[in-house]
Every structure is written in C-alpha cells, then in structure tokens.
Design a protein around this motif. Structure first.
Motif, PDB file in Angstrom:
ATOM      1  N   GLN A 167      17.501   5.838   0.038  1.00  0.00           N
ATOM      2  CA  GLN A 167      16.195   5.175  -0.008  1.00  0.00           C
ATOM      3  C   GLN A 167      15.294   5.829  -1.054  1.00  0.00           C
ATOM      4  OE1 GLN A 167      13.999   5.497   3.671  1.00  0.00           O
ATOM      5  NE2 GLN A 167      12.696   3.715   3.221  1.00  0.00           N
ATOM      6  N   LEU A 168      15.305   7.158  -1.089  1.00  0.00           N
ATOM      7  CA  LEU A 168      14.473   7.871  -2.061  1.00  0.00           C
ATOM      8  C   LEU A 168      14.928   7.599  -3.494  1.00  0.00           C
ATOM      9  CD1 LEU A 168      14.102  11.312  -0.244  1.00  0.00           C
ATOM     10  CD2 LEU A 168      12.331   9.562  -0.539  1.00  0.00           C
TER      11      LEU A 168
ATOM     12  N   THR B  91      13.788   4.226  -4.656  1.00  0.00           N
ATOM     13  CA  THR B  91      12.360   4.244  -4.978  1.00  0.00           C
ATOM     14  C   THR B  91      12.114   4.910  -6.322  1.00  0.00           C
ATOM     15  OG1 THR B  91      11.733   4.248  -2.637  1.00  0.00           O
ATOM     16  CG2 THR B  91      10.112   5.091  -4.215  1.00  0.00           C
ATOM     17  N   LEU B  92      12.772   6.057  -6.566  1.00  0.00           N
ATOM     18  CA  LEU B  92      12.603   6.755  -7.839  1.00  0.00           C
ATOM     19  C   LEU B  92      13.046   5.888  -9.015  1.00  0.00           C
ATOM     20  CD1 LEU B  92      13.837  10.302  -6.791  1.00  0.00           C
ATOM     21  CD2 LEU B  92      11.562   9.767  -7.670  1.00  0.00           C
TER      22      LEU B  92
ATOM     23  N   THR C 111      10.568   2.312  -9.179  1.00  0.00           N
ATOM     24  CA  THR C 111       9.103   2.337  -9.153  1.00  0.00           C
ATOM     25  C   THR C 111       8.585   2.759 -10.526  1.00  0.00           C
ATOM     26  OG1 THR C 111       9.152   2.951  -6.807  1.00  0.00           O
ATOM     27  CG2 THR C 111       7.066   3.271  -8.002  1.00  0.00           C
TER      28      THR C 111
ATOM     29  N   ARG D 248       5.773   3.581 -11.750  1.00  0.00           N
ATOM     30  CA  ARG D 248       4.862   4.726 -11.784  1.00  0.00           C
ATOM     31  C   ARG D 248       5.635   6.050 -11.782  1.00  0.00           C
ATOM     32  NH1 ARG D 248      -0.071   6.768 -11.129  1.00  0.00           N
ATOM     33  NH2 ARG D 248      -0.533   8.374  -9.571  1.00  0.00           N
ATOM     34  N   PHE D 249       6.713   6.114 -11.023  1.00  0.00           N
ATOM     35  CA  PHE D 249       7.478   7.363 -10.937  1.00  0.00           C
ATOM     36  C   PHE D 249       8.296   7.642 -12.191  1.00  0.00           C
ATOM     37  CE2 PHE D 249       7.457   6.835  -6.045  1.00  0.00           C
ATOM     38  CZ  PHE D 249       6.150   7.295  -5.998  1.00  0.00           C
TER      39      PHE D 249
ATOM     40  N   HIS E  43      10.291   9.441   3.732  1.00  0.00           N
ATOM     41  CA  HIS E  43      10.140   8.633   2.524  1.00  0.00           C
ATOM     42  C   HIS E  43       8.669   8.534   2.128  1.00  0.00           C
ATOM     43  CE1 HIS E  43       9.686   4.838   0.227  1.00  0.00           C
ATOM     44  NE2 HIS E  43      10.821   5.230  -0.340  1.00  0.00           N
ATOM     45  N   ALA E  44       7.803   8.303   3.117  1.00  0.00           N
ATOM     46  CA  ALA E  44       6.367   8.199   2.829  1.00  0.00           C
ATOM     47  C   ALA E  44       5.832   9.517   2.280  1.00  0.00           C
ATOM     48  CB  ALA E  44       5.616   7.799   4.097  1.00  0.00           C
TER      49      ALA E  44
ATOM     50  N   SER F  85       6.900   9.905  -1.444  1.00  0.00           N
ATOM     51  CA  SER F  85       6.106   8.990  -2.266  1.00  0.00           C
ATOM     52  C   SER F  85       4.668   9.485  -2.421  1.00  0.00           C
ATOM     53  CB  SER F  85       6.115   7.589  -1.653  1.00  0.00           C
ATOM     54  OG  SER F  85       7.423   7.035  -1.661  1.00  0.00           O
TER      55      SER F  85
ATOM     56  N   LEU G 289       4.558  12.525  -4.843  1.00  0.00           N
ATOM     57  CA  LEU G 289       4.728  12.120  -6.238  1.00  0.00           C
ATOM     58  C   LEU G 289       3.492  11.390  -6.751  1.00  0.00           C
ATOM     59  CD1 LEU G 289       8.457  10.916  -6.292  1.00  0.00           C
ATOM     60  CD2 LEU G 289       7.523  13.204  -6.655  1.00  0.00           C
ATOM     61  N   ASP G 290       2.926  10.534  -5.930  1.00  0.00           N
ATOM     62  CA  ASP G 290       1.709   9.827  -6.329  1.00  0.00           C
ATOM     63  C   ASP G 290       0.571  10.810  -6.611  1.00  0.00           C
ATOM     64  OD1 ASP G 290       2.051   7.051  -6.541  1.00  0.00           O
ATOM     65  OD2 ASP G 290       2.151   6.825  -4.366  1.00  0.00           O
TER      66      ASP G 290
END
Length: 444
Positions: free
Chosen positions: A127-128, A131-132, A135, A137-138, A200-201, A204, A207-208
């Motif tokens: 899952q991570l 997302t990486l 996304t 932004r990442f 996961h949250a 995220s 990183l944000d």
C-alpha cells in the motif's frame, strides 16, 4: 506484468539526483549503472533470469547487491533503452516514471515468514509503495529519502539510518507502530506510536509535513531537523499520535541471528536459506543458478537483503541441505565463518573515479590475512562517501592510496566511521591490527 507506458520515460525531479535508477543510468568509471529498486527486496525467479540476461547482453557482466536490498547492473554501454525495456517488460519498473526514485521502502528479508514477526508487513508495504509511486506530490522527494517498516522480525537490519522508521510493538492487545525520524530503531527512541491500522496515514502525514517544511536544499529529514525540532515536527502532524512515557521509553528488542545459512520460518517444516555473493557481486550465471534453485526447490521467489546477500524462502526442510550445497557450488557464501563473508567493499578504483584503492581486490587479499577471531564486519571504503555501507562497521579501512588504508573502529561517541586508530597501513599491517583487536579491544 508489463510496466505502464508512462514508466518508459525518465522524469525531471524537483530535487535532482545523481543516484542511479532503472530509468536513470548514471555513468561511472567502468560504464553505466542501472539500479533496480525491488518491492520489499523481493523478485521472482523469472525476473532474476531477466536481469541476468540483460546484464549479459548490454553490460559488463557485474550485478551488485546493494545495502538496501536492491540490485544494480554495472558496466552498461551503448543504447540504454535496450537494457531498460526487457527489465520493464519483466515487471521491474515503477507504476509511473516519476515514481521510480521514491521506491525506497526497506523491509526485513523475512517479512511474512519470520517466527518473531508481530504482523505480516507485506500488505502495508504494498500500500505504501503504491502511494509513493502514484502520488505526484511525493515525487518531489529526494531519490535518497528512505523509509523502513519493521514488523518485529528477528532477521532485520536495524542499524541503517532512515528518514522515517517504523517498528512494531504490542499495545492494548494489538500491534502498533512506533516511529522515529532521521535515525534507526537499533539506537533511537521513538517519537510516538500509532495503531497498525493508522500506519499508512502516518507515513503520508510525515511525508506531507516534510515537503511542506523543507527547503529545496533540505533533501533529507536530518537536514530539516536542524531547523525544526522533532517534537515540533510531530506536533504538527494531522494525526493523533500516542506519546506517553511507555512509548517514548520503549526500545526495539534485538535478537541476533545470521542472514547466512538456514533460517527457520514461522510455518513448521519450512526454512529460508541465506547466501552472499562474495563482496556483494553476482555474475549472471550465479543469479540464474539461484533462480533455478528457487524455481525447482522453493516457491519461485528470492529476496535480496540489506547485508548485500540473498534469501531463498519457503524451502521444505528435507531440501535445505541440497539448496545450501547448490548455492555453495554457484560460488556464494553460506556461512558467517567464511572470511569473505565478514568483509564489505565498495567498487573502488577499478570502477569509480573517486576510489583511491582497489578495494574489491584488496578485500580478497585481506580475507587471507584474517583469522576467525577478527571483527564481525570489516568495511573497505575507497573514499569517505561510504557507498557500500549505510552505517558504521565495527572496523573500517578508509583508502588513502593504492594498497594503503587508515583504520577506524566504531565508537558511538564519534561521527562517521568512528575513532581513528592507525594511519597509512598496508593490508598486512591492517590484518595484524584487526586480529589483535579480536584478542584485546583496541578501543579501551
């Protein structure tokens, strides 16, 4: 599965990097370097065959196991796309081109099968990674920005520093994730913890917040924390974080075990078998042979480790000796007692313009000079960058000229390689001092 067409073109990062990737082949003294970032260090036997074939056809024949569980091909010449395309076709590329750099998520090589694990880290890791990779932004993160997910496995590298580390513990009858910034679970205290379901949250959110606070010249978490304290950073996360003394005083238990030889798995009757290519280098024939063993005596998969070695999981107990013997016939090291298994060396002057000595060749010679009582790990580094090792080894030989080294011993009070103990040593002199250390600590 083939990589999507969007993965077939490199991208321009907002934080440009000289680090190689699958889509960014970086030139070195011995040719181009292509780094294949593996999902959790895992690859299939078919993917291993594809890497071996691509190396034979388009490179100088050297495949390196890295200290973060990846593989890289050296000595690439000619048309780069000819090498990249078959690797993408084998499913070794990112979901999106811009996601190649940021796939820096390290797991234990025994994730999902380790007897000591508190949970199977692989679903959260998948899952991570998605997302990486997907996304936008990442994708602004540096190609060196790295995350570690530790589910409590005994076979785990806990000394490598990461920008964000997560480590499992049991609280309130269930698994939680303690976490820290710009460090490692072997030595650092957590800054807080969240339930596993919030893992996961949490990643995220971290990183944000990093991207919101970091200047362009602050590519790593340690650089940001020079301006922003860890407590301030955590307080600004848009997520409830538990930070009571029980969490802040917790330490990750360490259970020493070897990454070489048989390793019993969680399921009765199955073992993983670990082996290391000498000084981290595989030939295509070696990799193809390992793939064959995995396909015929295992489950058709293999895992790269952060000790520049590999692991064949899910071997039935009656086949363990056969697999171990097969790995040894291929030229791999299957016991920590073998002298070369205690040595780590960078590319050195044979392949790197910054190298001041032929560290690979010198390591082979040094192995003949060390007795069984020598330090558990000796690192030969051709320059101060320490590319072959992400943390300080018990002993480091830093090259100063061909065949001559300065000796450092690990010391928690000293940054970098540790405490300087001797200068301008020949290999014979270094071997003598290292053997003396095994009988009487030099750092008293």
């Amino acid at each position: 599965m083939n990589a999507p067409s969007s993965a077939r073109q490199p991208h321009v990062s907002l934080r440009p990097s000289a680090c190689p990737g699958l889509l960014r082949i970086v030139q070195a003294l011995d040719g181009g370097i292509c780094r294949i970032k593996l999902a959790g260090g895992s690859l299939t036997a078919d993917q291993a065959d594809a890497i071996a074939t691509a190396t034979e056809r388009f490179a100088g024949g050297a495949i390196e196991a890295t200290n973060r569980g990846n593989l890289q091909i050296r000595g690439i010449s000619g048309e780069h796309s000819a090498l990249i395309e078959p690797l993408l076709a084998a499913g070794l590329g990112p979901r999106e081109a811009a996601g190649d750099d940021v796939r820096n998520l390290m797991l234990s090589p025994s994730a999902g099968v380790d007897p000591q694990m508190l949970f199977d880290a692989r679903p959260l890791a998948a899952q991570l990674l998605q997302t990486l990779e997907t996304t936008p932004r990442f994708h602004q993160l540096s190609a060196k920005f790295a995350v570690q997910l530790d589910a409590g496995e005994a076979l785990a590298m806990l000394e490598h520093p990461h920008d964000l580390w997560l480590s499992a513990l049991m609280l309130d009858g269930g698994p939680w994730l303690a976490f820290g910034l710009a460090g490692c679970p072997a030595t650092d205290s957590p800054l807080g913890a969240v339930p596993l379901a919030q893992g996961h949250a949490l990643v995220s959110a971290v990183l944000d917040r990093f991207l919101a606070l970091a200047r362009p010249d602050q590519a790593r978490m340690r650089q940001l924390l020079e301006d922003c304290s860890p407590d301030v950073f955590v307080a600004g996360l848009d997520l409830p974080v538990r930070r009571d003394p029980l969490i802040l005083q917790w330490r990750r238990p360490v259970q020493p075990c070897s990454h070489l030889g048989p390793y019993p798995q969680r399921e009765a009757g199955l073992s993983a078998v670990g082996a290391a290519p000498p000084l981290g280098r595989l030939t295509p024939a070696m990799l193809r042979g390992v793939a064959h063993l995995s396909r015929t005596l295992g489950d058709g998969s293999l895992r790269m480790t952060p000790w520049q070695s590999l692991l064949l999981p899910n071997i039935a107990q009656p086949q363990v000796a056969t697999v171990t013997a097969g790995l040894a016939r291929l030229g791999l090291l299957c016991s920590a007692a073998e002298p070369l298994a205690r040595l780590v060396a960078c590319t050195g002057s044979a392949g790197c313009a910054k190298g001041l000595a032929d560290t690979k060749g010198d390591a082979v010679h040094l192995a003949t000079l060390l007795t069984s009582g020598a330090p558990a790990s000796v690192h030969l580094s051709g320059c101060p960058r320490s590319c072959a090792m992400a943390h300080a080894a018990p002993a480091t030989l830093l090259a100063r000229a061909p065949g001559r080294y300065d000796l450092y011993l690990r010391d928690v009070r000293e940054k970098g390689f540790g405490a300087l103990r001797a200068r301008d040593l020949t290999l014979k002199e270094a071997g003598t001092l290292l053997d003396a250390r095994s009988r009487s600590p030099l750092d008293d």
